[in-house]
Design a protein around this motif. Structure first.
Motif, PDB file in Angstrom:
ATOM      1  N   THR A   1       0.834  -1.202   0.000  1.00  0.00           N
ATOM      2  CA  THR A   1       0.000   0.000   0.000  1.00  0.00           C
ATOM      3  C   THR A   1       0.870   1.253   0.000  1.00  0.00           C
ATOM      4  O   THR A   1       0.655   2.169  -0.795  1.00  0.00           O
ATOM      5  CB  THR A   1      -0.937   0.018   1.224  1.00  0.00           C
ATOM      6  OG1 THR A   1      -1.760  -1.147   1.186  1.00  0.00           O
ATOM      7  CG2 THR A   1      -1.800   1.261   1.252  1.00  0.00           C
ATOM      8  N   ALA A   2       1.853   1.284   0.883  1.00  0.00           N
ATOM      9  CA  ALA A   2       2.759   2.434   0.940  1.00  0.00           C
ATOM     10  C   ALA A   2       3.531   2.590  -0.363  1.00  0.00           C
ATOM     11  O   ALA A   2       3.662   3.701  -0.892  1.00  0.00           O
ATOM     12  CB  ALA A   2       3.732   2.269   2.111  1.00  0.00           C
ATOM     13  N   MET A   3       4.009   1.478  -0.911  1.00  0.00           N
ATOM     14  CA  MET A   3       4.772   1.533  -2.151  1.00  0.00           C
ATOM     15  C   MET A   3       3.907   2.026  -3.311  1.00  0.00           C
ATOM     16  O   MET A   3       4.356   2.829  -4.128  1.00  0.00           O
ATOM     17  CB  MET A   3       5.339   0.152  -2.478  1.00  0.00           C
ATOM     18  CG  MET A   3       6.363   0.173  -3.585  1.00  0.00           C
ATOM     19  SD  MET A   3       7.284  -1.359  -3.696  1.00  0.00           S
ATOM     20  CE  MET A   3       6.175  -2.321  -4.686  1.00  0.00           C
ATOM     21  N   THR A   4       2.655   1.573  -3.377  1.00  0.00           N
ATOM     22  CA  THR A   4       1.753   2.023  -4.434  1.00  0.00           C
ATOM     23  C   THR A   4       1.520   3.525  -4.342  1.00  0.00           C
ATOM     24  O   THR A   4       1.546   4.235  -5.354  1.00  0.00           O
ATOM     25  CB  THR A   4       0.412   1.265  -4.361  1.00  0.00           C
ATOM     26  OG1 THR A   4       0.663  -0.129  -4.517  1.00  0.00           O
ATOM     27  CG2 THR A   4      -0.546   1.727  -5.437  1.00  0.00           C
ATOM     28  N   LEU A   5       1.301   4.027  -3.140  1.00  0.00           N
ATOM     29  CA  LEU A   5       1.080   5.467  -2.962  1.00  0.00           C
ATOM     30  C   LEU A   5       2.328   6.273  -3.325  1.00  0.00           C
ATOM     31  O   LEU A   5       2.235   7.316  -3.984  1.00  0.00           O
ATOM     32  CB  LEU A   5       0.657   5.758  -1.525  1.00  0.00           C
ATOM     33  CG  LEU A   5      -0.705   5.215  -1.120  1.00  0.00           C
ATOM     34  CD1 LEU A   5      -0.929   5.413   0.378  1.00  0.00           C
ATOM     35  CD2 LEU A   5      -1.815   5.865  -1.927  1.00  0.00           C
ATOM     36  N   ILE A   6       3.488   5.795  -2.923  1.00  0.00           N
ATOM     37  CA  ILE A   6       4.727   6.531  -3.189  1.00  0.00           C
ATOM     38  C   ILE A   6       5.054   6.561  -4.670  1.00  0.00           C
ATOM     39  O   ILE A   6       5.330   7.620  -5.237  1.00  0.00           O
ATOM     40  CB  ILE A   6       5.895   5.927  -2.375  1.00  0.00           C
ATOM     41  CG1 ILE A   6       5.692   6.223  -0.885  1.00  0.00           C
ATOM     42  CG2 ILE A   6       7.237   6.470  -2.852  1.00  0.00           C
ATOM     43  CD1 ILE A   6       6.594   5.434   0.027  1.00  0.00           C
ATOM     44  N   VAL A   7       5.027   5.396  -5.330  1.00  0.00           N
ATOM     45  CA  VAL A   7       5.386   5.394  -6.747  1.00  0.00           C
ATOM     46  C   VAL A   7       4.289   6.024  -7.604  1.00  0.00           C
ATOM     47  O   VAL A   7       4.578   6.602  -8.651  1.00  0.00           O
ATOM     48  CB  VAL A   7       5.770   3.991  -7.277  1.00  0.00           C
ATOM     49  CG1 VAL A   7       7.000   3.472  -6.582  1.00  0.00           C
ATOM     50  CG2 VAL A   7       4.631   3.014  -7.171  1.00  0.00           C
ATOM     51  N   GLY A   8       3.045   5.957  -7.147  1.00  0.00           N
ATOM     52  CA  GLY A   8       1.975   6.667  -7.857  1.00  0.00           C
ATOM     53  C   GLY A   8       2.175   8.171  -7.789  1.00  0.00           C
ATOM     54  O   GLY A   8       1.992   8.888  -8.781  1.00  0.00           O
ATOM     55  N   ALA A   9       2.569   8.663  -6.617  1.00  0.00           N
ATOM     56  CA  ALA A   9       2.849  10.091  -6.471  1.00  0.00           C
ATOM     57  C   ALA A   9       4.064  10.496  -7.303  1.00  0.00           C
ATOM     58  O   ALA A   9       4.080  11.571  -7.917  1.00  0.00           O
ATOM     59  CB  ALA A   9       3.072  10.440  -5.002  1.00  0.00           C
ATOM     60  N   ALA A  10       5.068   9.643  -7.352  1.00  0.00           N
ATOM     61  CA  ALA A  10       6.251   9.937  -8.166  1.00  0.00           C
ATOM     62  C   ALA A  10       5.895   9.983  -9.649  1.00  0.00           C
ATOM     63  O   ALA A  10       6.381  10.849 -10.384  1.00  0.00           O
ATOM     64  CB  ALA A  10       7.344   8.893  -7.926  1.00  0.00           C
TER      65      ALA A  10
END
Length: 86
Positions: free
Chosen positions: A61-70
């Motif tokens: 979940t955290a990784m999806t949010l971070i790379v989505g924001a990037a």
């Protein structure tokens, strides 16, 4: 015109977007079918209580949010810079 815009938007955006899709897909798989991890690796490191699956789901979940924001930042940066060059 479309080809030049696509070429300018490639680069980092494509990489970030691919990681976002991959992490979102594995997140969805973890939420729908948590045992896929144990089936893939053939062992139960948490002795079947599900703690490991929820930890992996949290990380995904955290990784999806971070790379989505990037990916979104890369999209906005490239879109803005391509508009200034014209």
């Amino acid at each position: 015109m479309k080809d030049t815009i696509f070429i300018k938007l490639r680069g980092n955006f494509v990489v970030w977007f691919a990681f976002a899709v991959l992490s979102a897909t594995t997140l969805a798989a973890s939420l729908v079918w948590p045992q896929w991890i144990e089936m893939l690796f053939g062992n139960q490191p948490d002795a079947g209580d599900g703690v490991e699956e929820w930890a992996i789901t949290g990380v995904l979940t955290a990784m999806t949010l971070i790379v989505g924001a990037a990916a979104a930042c890369s999209w906005r940066t490239r879109s803005t810079s391509s508009g200034k060059n014209q």
